[in-house]
Design a protein around this motif. Structure first.
Motif, mmCIF file in Angstrom:
data_model
loop_
_atom_site.group_PDB
_atom_site.id
_atom_site.type_symbol
_atom_site.label_atom_id
_atom_site.label_comp_id
_atom_site.label_asym_id
_atom_site.label_seq_id
_atom_site.Cartn_x
_atom_site.Cartn_y
_atom_site.Cartn_z
ATOM 1 N N LEU A 177 0.840 -1.205 0.000
ATOM 2 C CA LEU A 177 0.000 0.000 0.000
ATOM 3 C C LEU A 177 0.877 1.258 0.000
ATOM 4 N N ARG A 178 1.957 1.217 0.776
ATOM 5 C CA ARG A 178 2.868 2.368 0.831
ATOM 6 C C ARG A 178 3.557 2.588 -0.527
ATOM 7 N N ALA A 179 3.944 1.466 -1.136
ATOM 8 C CA ALA A 179 4.592 1.572 -2.449
ATOM 9 C C ALA A 179 3.616 2.148 -3.473
ATOM 10 N N MET A 180 2.355 1.696 -3.430
ATOM 11 C CA MET A 180 1.354 2.218 -4.371
ATOM 12 C C MET A 180 1.180 3.723 -4.206
ATOM 13 N N ARG A 181 1.199 4.159 -2.951
ATOM 14 C CA ARG A 181 1.028 5.581 -2.654
ATOM 15 C C ARG A 181 2.165 6.384 -3.300
ATOM 16 N N GLU A 182 3.363 5.818 -3.219
ATOM 17 C CA GLU A 182 4.508 6.502 -3.808
ATOM 18 C C GLU A 182 4.414 6.534 -5.334
ATOM 19 N N TRP A 183 4.073 5.378 -5.944
ATOM 20 C CA TRP A 183 3.986 5.324 -7.408
ATOM 21 C C TRP A 183 2.904 6.242 -7.945
ATOM 22 N N LEU A 184 1.753 6.291 -7.226
ATOM 23 C CA LEU A 184 0.617 7.046 -7.754
ATOM 24 C C LEU A 184 0.772 8.549 -7.531
ATOM 25 N N GLY A 185 1.569 8.899 -6.529
ATOM 26 C CA GLY A 185 1.947 10.310 -6.364
ATOM 27 C C GLY A 185 0.939 11.166 -5.638
ATOM 28 N N GLU A 186 1.302 12.412 -5.551
ATOM 29 C CA GLU A 186 0.537 13.462 -4.860
ATOM 30 C C GLU A 186 -0.929 13.454 -5.297
ATOM 31 N N GLY A 187 -1.840 13.560 -4.348
ATOM 32 C CA GLY A 187 -3.265 13.719 -4.673
ATOM 33 C C GLY A 187 -3.940 12.462 -5.199
ATOM 34 N N ALA A 188 -3.234 11.319 -5.140
ATOM 35 C CA ALA A 188 -3.814 10.085 -5.702
ATOM 36 C C ALA A 188 -4.946 9.562 -4.825
ATOM 37 N N ARG A 189 -5.792 8.742 -5.459
ATOM 38 C CA ARG A 189 -6.818 8.008 -4.732
ATOM 39 C C ARG A 189 -6.674 6.531 -5.055
ATOM 40 N N LEU A 190 -7.244 5.712 -4.178
ATOM 41 C CA LEU A 190 -7.160 4.263 -4.374
ATOM 42 C C LEU A 190 -8.528 3.667 -4.096
ATOM 43 N N LEU A 191 -9.026 2.853 -5.029
ATOM 44 C CA LEU A 191 -10.266 2.107 -4.818
ATOM 45 C C LEU A 191 -9.878 0.647 -4.656
ATOM 46 N N ILE A 192 -10.136 0.108 -3.456
ATOM 47 C CA ILE A 192 -9.644 -1.234 -3.138
ATOM 48 C C ILE A 192 -10.800 -2.132 -2.687
ATOM 49 N N GLY A 193 -10.776 -3.382 -3.142
ATOM 50 C CA GLY A 193 -11.790 -4.363 -2.743
ATOM 51 C C GLY A 193 -11.261 -5.210 -1.600
ATOM 52 N N MET A 194 -12.064 -5.327 -0.528
ATOM 53 C CA MET A 194 -11.641 -6.146 0.619
ATOM 54 C C MET A 194 -12.789 -7.039 1.063
ATOM 55 N N ASP A 195 -12.484 -8.328 1.202
ATOM 56 C CA ASP A 195 -13.501 -9.286 1.627
ATOM 57 C C ASP A 195 -13.697 -9.167 3.137
ATOM 58 N N ARG A 196 -14.966 -9.216 3.565
ATOM 59 C CA ARG A 196 -15.310 -9.015 4.966
ATOM 60 C C ARG A 196 -15.251 -10.309 5.785
ATOM 61 N N VAL A 197 -14.980 -10.173 7.076
ATOM 62 C CA VAL A 197 -15.112 -11.306 8.007
ATOM 63 C C VAL A 197 -16.584 -11.715 8.012
ATOM 64 N N LYS A 198 -16.844 -13.009 7.950
ATOM 65 C CA LYS A 198 -18.225 -13.489 8.020
ATOM 66 C C LYS A 198 -18.246 -14.893 8.564
ATOM 67 N N SER A 199 -19.407 -15.495 8.634
ATOM 68 C CA SER A 199 -19.524 -16.822 9.241
ATOM 69 C C SER A 199 -18.695 -17.867 8.485
ATOM 70 N N PRO A 200 -18.008 -18.752 9.231
ATOM 71 C CA PRO A 200 -17.275 -19.848 8.572
ATOM 72 C C PRO A 200 -18.192 -20.733 7.733
ATOM 73 N N GLU A 201 -19.495 -20.694 8.036
ATOM 74 C CA GLU A 201 -20.427 -21.497 7.220
ATOM 75 C C GLU A 201 -20.526 -20.980 5.784
ATOM 76 N N ILE A 202 -20.236 -19.705 5.610
ATOM 77 C CA ILE A 202 -20.196 -19.127 4.253
ATOM 78 C C ILE A 202 -18.768 -19.242 3.707
ATOM 79 N N LEU A 203 -17.804 -18.944 4.577
ATOM 80 C CA LEU A 203 -16.405 -18.846 4.121
ATOM 81 C C LEU A 203 -15.827 -20.203 3.705
#
Ligand code: AVI
Length: 320
Positions: A177-203
């Motif tokens: 994440l830190r490296a991405m911030r450096e590559w993308l430079g000043e004023g950059a934004r990041l849209l990131i997908g993260m899977d949520r914690v949920k029941s092991p019955e689904i996972l």
């Protein structure tokens, strides 16, 4: 002991790679035994992963894709009009056109380690978006990524979908994440997908599906070792295991020896006792606080987040 898997990107080369050999020999000799998940993705492994994304039990891909579709209006309002979208580990993703349609960027920069794959998907996107300049970058985003000159002055929107960040340990995720911030430079934004914690019955079924595609994906690693590293691993001696590790909030994939087994890889002998496992993947899941902490530690400030109605998957927009 932790599975030492750094930020991975898709390795689609079919020839034996000296790094593959080194990782496998070291991983099989380690205690506990562990091979980094990056080595799943030979041609067969990439095909099996595509098949996983269509399984009824594997919710992340379809949930994230539908979420992207449903937040198109919000994204259009939030993204800078002259932004360049920089996608990390871009691919055949069905998600990319949805993002591009929503925000109509000034340029699109897909970054992928496989040149062949990259050219193919870049050509497809250029066809679908004729007015959009596409500047593919063939690179492993584990190392510094040189962004094309043409986008140097544009504000950047990084796009890192698929919860790929979840396959990394927290410290590797933070480094990336830190490296991405450096590559993308000043004023950059990041849209990131993260899977949520949920029941092991689904996972657990999402990583151990009824039709056995994920098992084949995991076991293909052993077949790849036999194919490329002159291995003699008896395939019937191993079975796929997916385990929810609540302490680490992650699904772990293992290959478990069904009996005492002897084999060799690249001429080196190995012995596993019945029940011993080879740890092959971690897939970390994040609650809202965990996600925020990880992103902040990586130098990004979350400014907006969206989840589906079941709260299974999150897309988070951050600023540098
Ligand atoms: C690529 N990555 C985000 C997948 C995941 O869900 O962790 C890989 C995967 N492994 C088994 N099924 C899918």
């Amino acid at each position: 002991q932790e599975l030492e898997d750094g930020p991975f990107s898709f390795h689609r080369a079919s020839l034996a790679d000296p790094h593959f050999r080194a990782d496998v020999l070291a991983g099989l000799a380690a205690s506990p035994r562990a091979i980094p998940a990056r080595w799943f993705y030979d041609r067969r492994g990439s095909e099996l992963f595509e098949a996983i994304t269509e399984l009824p039990e594997y919710y992340p891909t379809r949930t994230e894709t539908a979420l992207l579709e449903s937040i198109a209006g919000d994204l259009a309002a939030l993204a800078a009009p002259d932004a360049a979208v920089v996608e990390f580990g871009s691919g055949s993703s069905v998600k990319t056109p949805r993002l591009l349609r929503a925000i109509e960027p000034a340029a699109y920069v897909p970054i992928d380690i496989s040149g062949e794959f990259l050219r193919h998907s870049a050509a497809q996107l250029s066809q679908a978006f004729p007015g959009l300049p596409v500047y593919p970058v063939e690179a492993d985003f584990l190392r510094p990524v040189p962004l094309p000159e043409q986008v140097a002055k544009m504000p950047k929107l990084g796009f890192f979908p698929g919860s790929t960040i979840g396959n990394m340990n927290a410290w590797h995720a933070i480094d990336l994440l830190r490296a991405m911030r450096e590559w993308l430079g000043e004023g950059a934004r990041l849209l990131i997908g993260m899977d949520r914690v949920k029941s092991p019955e689904i996972l657990v079924p999402a990583y151990d599906d009824a039709s056995g595609v994920t098992a084949a994906f995991n076991l293909n690693l052993l077949e790849r070792i036999n194919r490329e590293l002159d291995g003699t691993i008896p395939m019937d001696a191993f079975r796929h295991r997916a385990i929810w590790n609540a302490d680490y909030a992650r699904i772990e994939m293992h290959l478990e020896a069904q009996r005492d087994v002897d084999f060799s890889v690249a001429g080196r002998p190995f012995h596993l006792r019945a029940g011993e496992t080879i740890h092959t993947e971690n897939s970390h899941k994040y609650g809202p606080n965990g996600a925020r902490q990880l992103l902040r530690a990586g130098g990004w400030t979350p400014i907006e987040q969206w989840t589906d109605e079941k709260d299974w998957f999150a897309l988070i927009l951050c600023e540098a």
